[in-house]
Design an enzyme around this catalytic site. Structure first.
Site, PDB file in Angstrom:
ATOM      1  N   SER A  90       0.796  -1.225   0.000  1.00  0.00           N
ATOM      2  CA  SER A  90       0.000   0.000   0.000  1.00  0.00           C
ATOM      3  C   SER A  90       0.828   1.275   0.000  1.00  0.00           C
ATOM      4  CB  SER A  90      -0.948   0.020   1.201  1.00  0.00           C
ATOM      5  OG  SER A  90      -0.220   0.135   2.412  1.00  0.00           O
ATOM      6  N   LYS A 160       0.855   4.701   6.800  1.00  0.00           N
ATOM      7  CA  LYS A 160       0.317   5.513   5.707  1.00  0.00           C
ATOM      8  C   LYS A 160       0.977   6.893   5.756  1.00  0.00           C
ATOM      9  CE  LYS A 160      -2.915   2.348   4.832  1.00  0.00           C
ATOM     10  NZ  LYS A 160      -2.840   1.488   3.627  1.00  0.00           N
TER      11      LYS A 160
END
Length: 304
Positions: A90, A160
């Site tokens: 990701s 993230k």
């Protein structure tokens, strides 16, 4: 040269015991007979002629050294820095699956909060990882996790990029860039071939205080804030759940790199306060007039 001494003849050095007393030599500090065949005395001296304890063998010191090393490792893991492994794609291409990153855990202890552009590790805020398999652990991994050299297999943490912080307005229309407080982001870190948000447009949303909005760099392969706006947290990550900022890729060696904040987050006017500046300046300019007018009227009545 002493008075009366013959040229070329050196007098023996005198010790502090007085004239005529020969000074101690290195060999004279050892007990027992002197000579090349005399047994060596390994007992250390304290410099004043008294004997001290013999030095302990290294193997006896080793357990203490191990304990000290473990304590230091635990302190470092708890308060300073911890290693985390990247389990997914990701955050490509910034981070690859299997990379080890070092996370700064010290600055949050001093009240520092995540800033725009930082890559952060945070605890799962609302079952974002539900359904994800938990990797099996072993004794070696459990030990390395205990001392902070590897993440625990039981921890549910994510990594993230922080896009917006408390007070910011964030949005992204299909085909367009991500905007923070009306400023378009130039995002060279996005995975090649990905769009900014075409798979999941969003906003505009105002980030609550004490929360952050996060997105993965591999936008089309990241279940980030965009996909959790219906959760109890509305897609926002509580600052209290942030473990720390990832500062460096430490492993593998050929991928060593600092994780710096991209320049786009430093552009002028991106701060939430900047969007309020015109109104604030107008209010500041009007305030003296409002305060001056009543005083003027009151002064006129008093004069009359």
């Amino acid at each position: 040269m002493a008075a009366g001494a013959r040229p070329g003849h050196e007098e023996p050095a005198e010790s502090s015991d007085g004239p005529g007393q020969p000074a101690d030599t290195v060999a004279g500090t050892l007990d027992g007979p002197l000579g090349p065949d005399a047994p060596a005395d390994t007992t250390a001296t304290d410099g004043g002629g008294g004997k001290t304890r013999k030095q302990r063998p290294f193997w006896k010191e080793l357990p203490l050294l191990i304990v000290v090393a473990l304590v230091l490792a635990l302190l470092i893991k708890t308060f300073l820095v911890q290693a985390f492994s990247i389990p997914s794609d990701s955050m490509q291409d910034t981070l690859q699956r299997g990379d080890r990153v070092l996370v700064d855990k010290l600055t949050p202890w001093f009240g520092s909060e995540p800033e725009r552009g930082e890559v952060v590790v945070f605890h799962d805020p609302a079952a974002w990882l539900a359904g994800e398999p938990t990797p099996e652990s072993n004794v070696v991994q459990d030990f390395l996790s205990f001392i902070g050299l590897m993440p625990s297999a039981e921890e549910k943490d994510l990594i993230k990029r922080t896009i917006a912080v408390g007070g910011d307005t964030v949005e992204c229309a299909k085909g367009g860039p991500v905007e923070v407080n009306g400023k378009a982001l130039d995002e060279p870190y996005i995975f090649p071939g990905n769009s900014a948000c075409d798979d999941k447009p969003f906003g505009p949303f105002t980030v609550p205080e004490g929360k952050i909005w996060v997105m993965g760099d591999h936008r089309q392969d990241s279940s980030d804030s965009r996909y959790h706006t219906d959760d109890v947290t509305k897609g926002f990550v509580p600052v209290d759940d942030v473990v720390g900022r990832a500062v460096v890729v430490a492993w593998p060696v050929d991928r060593w790199a600092m994780l710096s904040v991209p320049d786009t987050f430093d552009q002028s006017g991106i701060g939430a306060a900047a969007g309020l500046a015109p109104g604030a300046l107008g209010l500041a300019g009007a305030l003296p007039l409002v305060l001056w007018r009543p005083r003027r009227l009151t002064g006129g009545r008093t004069a009359g």
